[in-house]
Write a protein that holds these residues in place. Structure first.
Motif, mmCIF file in Angstrom:
data_model
loop_
_atom_site.group_PDB
_atom_site.id
_atom_site.type_symbol
_atom_site.label_atom_id
_atom_site.label_comp_id
_atom_site.label_asym_id
_atom_site.label_seq_id
_atom_site.Cartn_x
_atom_site.Cartn_y
_atom_site.Cartn_z
ATOM 1 N N PHE A 124 -2.833 -24.238 -59.934
ATOM 2 C CA PHE A 124 -4.276 -24.128 -60.112
ATOM 3 C C PHE A 124 -4.928 -24.779 -58.892
ATOM 4 N N VAL A 125 -5.897 -24.093 -58.297
ATOM 5 C CA VAL A 125 -6.647 -24.647 -57.175
ATOM 6 C C VAL A 125 -8.086 -24.824 -57.640
ATOM 7 N N VAL A 126 -8.586 -26.044 -57.539
ATOM 8 C CA VAL A 126 -9.928 -26.355 -58.021
ATOM 9 C C VAL A 126 -10.783 -26.799 -56.852
ATOM 10 N N GLY A 127 -11.949 -26.174 -56.724
ATOM 11 C CA GLY A 127 -12.892 -26.576 -55.683
ATOM 12 C C GLY A 127 -13.444 -27.959 -55.988
ATOM 13 N N LYS A 128 -13.408 -28.817 -54.994
ATOM 14 C CA LYS A 128 -13.870 -30.201 -55.126
ATOM 15 C C LYS A 128 -15.235 -30.316 -54.460
ATOM 16 N N PRO A 129 -16.297 -30.544 -55.257
ATOM 17 C CA PRO A 129 -17.639 -30.612 -54.671
ATOM 18 C C PRO A 129 -17.876 -31.930 -53.931
ATOM 19 N N LEU A 130 -18.092 -31.818 -52.630
ATOM 20 C CA LEU A 130 -18.338 -32.993 -51.798
ATOM 21 C C LEU A 130 -19.692 -32.897 -51.107
ATOM 22 N N PRO A 142 0.872 -29.102 -68.192
ATOM 23 C CA PRO A 142 1.572 -30.101 -67.375
ATOM 24 C C PRO A 142 2.592 -29.519 -66.391
ATOM 25 N N SER A 143 3.076 -28.312 -66.639
ATOM 26 C CA SER A 143 4.079 -27.725 -65.744
ATOM 27 C C SER A 143 3.451 -27.001 -64.547
ATOM 28 N N ILE A 144 2.129 -26.900 -64.523
ATOM 29 C CA ILE A 144 1.441 -26.195 -63.434
ATOM 30 C C ILE A 144 0.781 -27.218 -62.520
ATOM 31 N N SER A 145 1.095 -27.137 -61.224
ATOM 32 C CA SER A 145 0.496 -28.100 -60.292
ATOM 33 C C SER A 145 -0.991 -27.783 -60.105
ATOM 34 N N VAL A 146 -1.765 -28.842 -59.872
ATOM 35 C CA VAL A 146 -3.210 -28.713 -59.655
ATOM 36 C C VAL A 146 -3.526 -29.264 -58.275
ATOM 37 N N VAL A 147 -4.189 -28.446 -57.469
ATOM 38 C CA VAL A 147 -4.575 -28.834 -56.119
ATOM 39 C C VAL A 147 -6.096 -28.775 -56.031
ATOM 40 N N GLU A 148 -6.700 -29.811 -55.467
ATOM 41 C CA GLU A 148 -8.150 -29.803 -55.261
ATOM 42 C C GLU A 148 -8.422 -29.598 -53.777
#
Length: 135
Positions: A52-58, A83-89
């Motif tokens: 999962f790729v999540v946009g990180k608001p900065l 839990p088995s899926i990696s999350v990247v921001e």
């Protein structure tokens, strides 16, 4: 296995996904934050997602924006639920502007260009494409 991206907002979450070979990012649409978990449950019944790729608001200076707290909660629940899926921001600072520009270049009428759901969907696609290019 696919990669799925989220452009998280308190009113809408833009969604995008790769093809199984992780070459092309495609817009899936938007869902209301309250409906995202049901949407994911249904999606995961037929598709395999590895990241999962999540946009990180900065902010422009790189500090967390006001909406960042909502994304933190969303990421926490993603990790707990899957839990088995990696999350990247990844940094999403300019995705909405890029999405609006892409829609404008597509020749859509101004009323269509201002449609927030379309901007959120394209933003999620840009977030995903950015992640793919960084790999």
């Amino acid at each position: 296995m696919r990669i799925m991206a989220f452009d998280y907002g308190t009113k809408r979450i833009g969604l995008a996904v790769t093809d199984p070979m992780q070459i092309i990012a495609t817009a899936l649409g938007t869902v209301h934050p309250e409906e995202v978990w049901d949407y994911l449950t249904k999606y995961m019944q037929t598709e395999s997602v590895e990241t999962f790729v999540v946009g990180k608001p900065l902010q422009l200076d790189g500090t967390a924006s006001e909406s960042a707290q909502h994304v933190v909660g969303f990421v926490r629940k993603l990790k707990k639920t899957y839990p088995s899926i990696s999350v990247v921001e990844i940094d999403e600072r300019f995705t909405s502007k890029m999405a609006s520009a892409a829609i404008a270049l597509s020749g859509k009428k101004k009323s269509k260009r201002q449609e927030k759901g379309l901007v959120d969907t394209i933003s999620a696609t840009i977030i995903l494409q950015t992640y793919l290019e960084s790999k």
